[in-house]
Design a protein around this motif. Structure first.
Motif, short mmCIF file in Angstrom:
data_model
loop_
_atom_site.label_atom_id
_atom_site.label_comp_id
_atom_site.label_asym_id
_atom_site.label_seq_id
_atom_site.Cartn_x
_atom_site.Cartn_y
_atom_site.Cartn_z
N MET A 299 -6.27 11.04 -25.34
CA MET A 299 -5.02 10.67 -26.00
C MET A 299 -4.06 11.82 -26.19
O MET A 299 -2.84 11.62 -26.29
N ASP A 300 -4.59 13.03 -26.29
CA ASP A 300 -3.78 14.13 -26.82
C ASP A 300 -2.58 14.51 -25.97
O ASP A 300 -1.55 14.92 -26.48
N ARG A 301 -2.75 14.37 -24.66
CA ARG A 301 -1.70 14.88 -23.79
C ARG A 301 -1.28 13.87 -22.75
O ARG A 301 -2.10 13.06 -22.29
N ILE A 302 -0.05 13.96 -22.35
CA ILE A 302 0.44 13.15 -21.24
C ILE A 302 0.09 13.90 -19.95
O ILE A 302 0.36 15.09 -19.83
N PRO A 303 -0.51 13.23 -18.99
CA PRO A 303 -0.87 13.91 -17.74
C PRO A 303 0.36 14.40 -16.98
O PRO A 303 1.27 13.62 -16.69
N VAL A 304 0.35 15.68 -16.68
CA VAL A 304 1.44 16.31 -15.93
C VAL A 304 0.80 17.23 -14.90
O VAL A 304 -0.15 17.95 -15.23
N PHE A 305 1.31 17.19 -13.69
CA PHE A 305 0.76 18.00 -12.61
C PHE A 305 1.85 18.88 -12.02
O PHE A 305 3.02 18.48 -11.97
N VAL A 306 1.41 20.06 -11.57
CA VAL A 306 2.38 21.03 -11.04
C VAL A 306 2.07 21.28 -9.58
O VAL A 306 0.92 21.46 -9.19
N LYS A 307 3.12 21.32 -8.82
CA LYS A 307 3.02 21.57 -7.38
C LYS A 307 2.53 23.00 -7.13
O LYS A 307 2.86 23.91 -7.91
N ASP A 308 1.83 23.18 -6.07
CA ASP A 308 1.35 24.51 -5.69
C ASP A 308 2.52 25.49 -5.60
O ASP A 308 3.51 25.21 -4.92
N GLY A 309 2.42 26.58 -6.32
CA GLY A 309 3.50 27.59 -6.32
C GLY A 309 4.57 27.30 -7.36
O GLY A 309 5.56 28.03 -7.45
N GLY A 310 4.37 26.25 -8.13
CA GLY A 310 5.38 25.87 -9.12
C GLY A 310 5.53 26.91 -10.22
O GLY A 310 4.57 27.54 -10.63
N MET A 311 6.75 27.06 -10.69
CA MET A 311 7.02 27.98 -11.79
C MET A 311 7.79 27.25 -12.87
O MET A 311 8.78 26.58 -12.60
N ILE A 312 7.34 27.39 -14.09
CA ILE A 312 7.98 26.70 -15.22
C ILE A 312 8.38 27.75 -16.26
O ILE A 312 7.51 28.34 -16.91
N PRO A 313 9.68 27.98 -16.42
CA PRO A 313 10.12 28.91 -17.46
C PRO A 313 10.06 28.24 -18.83
O PRO A 313 10.54 27.12 -18.99
#
Lengths: 714, 714
Positions: free
Chosen positions: B614-628
């Motif tokens: 329940m705690d988190r919404i599933p989110v996936f990051v693309k290979d090489g992805g960068m999130i500031p």
């Protein structure tokens, strides 16, 4: 023509300026209590033209009435290539009609686009009969004779310059704030440079309906056998299986007058060849002859879209639209030659060997099956015009074919429209809500169409029985077992009750037949809503819903209306029960009403609650009502066959009834070969009842055998 | 103009003959990969004109592309006063778009009338953004710039003369008979004597979308605070209650950037005065000032229909339509003077004292609240045209007002249309299906609009949390408690998780802001469907339904499509769960994808099943992805405030990202006061990761404080 000429220059002005002010309509009285008005320059193709019917001579014989509205309050405006119509409304006025609705009876406040389509579980104007006709509780009717999609605002909106504006409220603090402020007009938007409009006087709503029906030739008069029972068999049954089905009915003693074959009779279907399948029906003529010999007629399913394999395909192709329906061509039936080719094939391959009628499917919608509105047709009529009238056209030309053969027909069609009242077709659809079916039966009476709440299948014996009971009190008593293969006796636990009501349907044939004659000669719909009944004054109630703003953000009220009881013929009020119901309320109009089965007083202008049990469908008879009945039979009387009658009488009042008679099968009645005979039942000084029947009219047919009289008393 | 002149005589011919044959369209390349075509004589009023936007300069900088279709296969026809359009389709081609749909993503085979309205639980074209734009999986887009109700047949029908006709089947015996034969064209019916059409090249679908968005000025760029959290309070809250609500957020440590007042801030609503209620808000300027001092901005609900009591009523009355909405007048906003009067009042009474934006309600539908199509307007534009563009007009002129004050806004609107991409408004509605809300989020990316799956109320803590999680991964993170008065912490059992995802929303602000900048400068929608993602090849499956013919008479197949996962910005794939779900499938496009929270490899171009808790919404990051990301905060950074960043990197591949920066509040970016800074993360010879950030562009704003780099690995 005069009117047209005078308005034309104005129209041109409007087109140029893109906006012009409201104009009043010039009305011409074309029959007593019937006025025709022309707004702008109407399309040359309209509903009445497509139907090709001529008004009943009875229309001219109705009494003269005053123009029922203030003509100054009716206006039109031409704007952006469309016609805007406005008709006044007053407080408490109720509206009925606007086509074959399935969930609503009272139409004031509603918004629809009258658009030929299947019923998609919402009354938004898309229906099998999007008839642009409405009736006011004040006793007048309005018909817009336009074969286009018409937007209707039936008292839903408020003009800035309204003469009767609603009070301005503040939703923040006023509890009486209403999401739907009071509106004093019906407005319509017609996508054409003009419109032909008819206004019908009453003085009562029923007379407005009659005038509307008579304008399109009066209601249809089915053959007698059409009012018996009909079974539609599984779509792939072969000749032997069909014969066997008929034999089973006979053996088990269930009435059967005609049997319907579904797609498998054709060599190919969807698209159709219109030819018999040689494997399943190797000898069509012999098959029909053998069916006829058992007094069971044959009805054929079809849709009108020829397959490339159909023998008429090449010939009709130049007269078809640009788009296909299931790969079948779409004959432009607004071109008589196209109709001749199509129905020429029908006549040759079916009617000439004795086929009694058709079930004409898929002439309504829905959008993804039918031709799209981008289709074009060789007549130059738009796809929209063809769509709005296709049901009329298939009825018109198939009916003509039967008339040419002097054999009446009674069949099914999925689409109709204004002007189609005289066509002997009953509308049906794929929906299967029993409740909606009854509401549609009510609305059919406001729309000049017939509707059957057909029985197809059921999960329980109770549902099977309840549905069967209502279909026996409808224009066509039918099981449509095209996919279920079900039979009346499928649930043995209710088979006796099923048989009883099927037998009752047959016994009542003289009544049904006379009521259809009233539809034909007087325009009175045989099945209709309570609002057309004198003394019925149930209005609508708006009830506030106790839901949170969360669930009902605009605080919409819910309309409570009577949509589960109806009138069947002159004297009967039918109040069906639905699965799961053991009791129900019935609103009895003013006066005394009696139980149909026992003659017992049921109530006197009041709301009663009944707990009738499963065996019978509740039916009530008006005080003084007379119901002519014949003995139980499995088939309708043959042409000219004499039948004994029992005339039932109910209540305290003296009774009278007009019994209709003709040969029951041909069109000879159109040449005068028919008879109305007056039945009376009068209380004698000693308290006993005495019945009498007048002689048949001079030189007229008489199929009445012996007559017995029965005053129904508990 | 040339095109118009050449076709005009033909048009006249067609009007006279009522039918003419198909013509091809003359295309003019107006930007690389963008062609404009004129069919017939289009209306002078259209969507782009109503929106008043000018194309983004970026449109001219895109690479040149070939005309993406065979021009000879695109045709139009003028017929019965309407324009018929036809575009080719090939096998396996999929279509997306046609406005803000709620239940469907794949549109091939569907039929709709693009008609401004609320969403009424069916994707029939009636929606809050009935955008006449579609994207093909083959990498092109088509936009019909017409402000009318357009009938769309998106590969649903078959012409008799089709070049790729479907096989003719026999339903009686062919198991593969299909109620929907193969169609090789999109056809449209436009109720006008012509149409302006745009064709966008790809080569990939995303580039077609970008070109469409850039044509209407590029996507909107909200202020930074717009991407924080917003709470809409109970409709009758007074100033003290609103202040208290903001205080509670602060005390409990829940982020809050702007608060929305519902109808009660006005002295009267439905219809509206646009004036503050003196009882509930005795000192509006002081109230807003005090809210501002706590870093919480104020947004005001309104609809645009002035009450007779409104101060502008008399002045605006001559510029309003014939019909009213809840007794309010309907300003004809296609007349700039009407917009000036309306938004002049807004500016004076609200914006000048610091109101940050609006929620503009009831500019969509539904029919029984809004003006009817029979209404006329002083501009001469039809009711239909005003209806299709009203959402654009309120956005356009309110946005102009904010621009004049050099203060960005971010608000809500219930209606938009093509041309509105650059307006900083998010669409919402009264529907409340969580599933439909996600499907709408997907479709918003095909329509050049933004959509929020707002949280209003919930019956359970689970639902509350699931809804909250998704709204934090949407264009506007909002609770709309106008009737429920609910707060993020209403369910104490999930309050920590709610707070965690709200904090995550804030932390991700640099990412969201950069993604909106990409929307603005490059036309890439920040939230969008998987079909725009490289390597995602999930088509549609038609599944035969195992129901009886009784229940499914035409043997309709059911379409299985992916409508519950979406892309959020350049690198994130969001796969929300709905109430009752404990696990779900996620389709990962080609390549490696990583868990957003842990950096763990989730899969490689495959379908995975997750059971995320329940705690988190599933989110996936693309290979090489960068999130500031920035530190947790309760409010967005102030104008020019420097903020420390943590740059997360995922996967094996070297990463790069373009970080956008400007002052976050004004329109100075339009004069060049902005900066793109390149972030990179590269694997060093020793296996460790090293990040780098380019300097801010010369003379450009820089709000980046310290930068830390984090390679996410489990």
């Amino acid at each position: 023509m005069k009117t047209k000429m005078r308005i034309l220059p104005l129209v041109l002005l409007c087109i140029i300026s893109f906006c012009c002010s409201a104009q009043s309509i010039q009305w011409q009285e074309i029959a007593p209590g019937v006025w025709k008005g022309i707004a702008g320059t109407p399309d040359t193709y309209n509903l009445l033209q497509a139907a090709g019917t001529t008004a009943s001579p009875a229309l001219q014989k109705l009494p003269k009435e005053d123009f029922p509205l203030d003509a100054a309050e009716i206006s039109f405006q031409l704007n952006n290539g469309k016609t805007y119509l406005r008709f006044p409304l007053v407080e408490e006025e109720q509206l009925f009609g606007f086509g074959l609705n399935f969930q609503t009876v009272h139409q004031r406040g509603r918004i629809m686009q009258l658009h030929m389509d299947h019923y998609g579980t919402s009354d938004n104007g898309r229906t099998h009969a999007p008839v642009p006709f409405y009736i006011s509780s004040r006793g007048y009717g309005v018909f817009v004779n336009v074969a286009k999609y018409i937007d209707v605002y039936a008292g839903s909106h408020v003009r800035r310059d309204s003469k009767n504006p609603p009070p301005v409220q503040d939703r923040n603090t006023d509890d009486i704030w209403n999401a739907h402020p009071y509106s004093d007009a019906v407005e319509m938007l017609i996508p054409a440079q003009g419109a032909e409009i008819y206004l019908f006087a009453g003085p009562k709503p029923m007379q407005a309906v009659q005038r509307f029906n008579l304008l399109s030739g009066g209601g249809c008069l089915p053959p007698r056998w059409g009012l018996g029972f009909t079974q539609r068999v599984h779509r792939l049954y072969n000749a032997g299986q069909v014969r066997n089905e008929a034999r089973l009915f006979e053996e088990k003693g269930f009435p059967l007058d005609f049997i319907g074959l579904e797609p498998g009779w054709q060599s190919k279907s969807y698209p159709c060849t219109f030819e018999w399948d040689k494997t399943r029906f190797p000898d069509p003529a012999g098959f029909i002859k053998s069916m006829d010999s058992t007094r069971v007629k044959v009805n054929l399913w079809t849709n009108p879209y020829p397959a490339p394999d159909a023998p008429i395909y090449k010939q009709i192709l130049p007269l078809t639209g640009t788009h296909t329906v299931w790969n079948g061509a779409v004959p432009d039936l607004s071109i008589p030659e196209a109709a001749n080719i199509l129905f020429g094939q029908f006549e040759k391959a079916h009617v000439k060997i004795g086929v009694s009628g058709y079930k004409i499917d898929e002439v309504d919608g829905y959008d993804s099956y039918l031709w799209p509105d981008v289709a074009t047709f060789p007549s130059g009529h738009s796809s929209e015009q063809i769509r709005q009238t296709y049901g009329l056209l298939v009825q018109r030309y198939s009916y003509d074919m039967f008339r040419k053969n002097n054999a009446r027909t009674y069949g099914l069609v999925r689409a109709s429209n204004a002007g189609g009242a005289s066509f002997p077709y009953v509308i049906y659809n794929d929906n299967y809500s029993h409740q909606d079916f009854i509401t549609a039966l009510i609305n059919s009476g406001y729309a000049g169409v017939l509707w059957t709440p057909e029985v197809r299948a059921s999960k329980t014996a109770e549902e099977w029985l309840r549905r069967f009971q209502t279909v026996c009190f409808s224009p066509m008593a039918m099981i449509n077992a095209w996919s279920s293969s079900m039979q009346p006796w499928t649930f043995p636990e209710v088979a006796p009750q099923i048989k009883a009501v099927a037998e009752l349907r047959m016994q009542m044939m003289p009544y049904w037949y006379s009521e259809f004659a009233r539809y034909h000669y007087q325009g009175i719909p045989p099945f209709r809503g309570m609002s057309l009944e004198d003394g019925f004054s149930q209005g609508i109630k708006k009830e506030k819903v106790q839901a949170s703003l969360q669930e009902n953000p605009y605080e919409e009220a819910v309309t409570q209306e009577v949509k589960d009881q109806y009138m069947a013929g002159e004297y009967l009020l039918v109040a069906p029960l639905f699965t799961g119901q053991t009791s129900r309320k019935v609103i009895l109009p003013k006066g005394k009403w009696y139980d149909f089965y026992t003659g017992k007083l049921a109530g006197d202008g009041e709301v009663i609650t009944i707990t009738p049990g499963m065996d019978r469908i509740p039916v009530f008879v008006k005080d003084g009502g007379m119901i002519p009945m014949m003995p139980v039979r499995l088939h309708a009387p043959a042409k000219g066959e004499k039948v004994d009658l029992e005339i039932r009488h109910y209540g305290d009042k003296n009774g009278s009834y007009q019994l209709y008679d003709d040969d029951g099968e041909t069109f000879d009645y159109e040449k005068g070969a028919y008879s109305w005979r007056k039945l009376t039942m009068e209380k004698q000084a000693g308290g006993e009842w005495k019945g009498a029947i007048t002689k048949p009219e001079k030189n007229k047919i008489n199929t009445v055998g012996s007559v017995t009289w029965r005053h129904m008393a508990p």
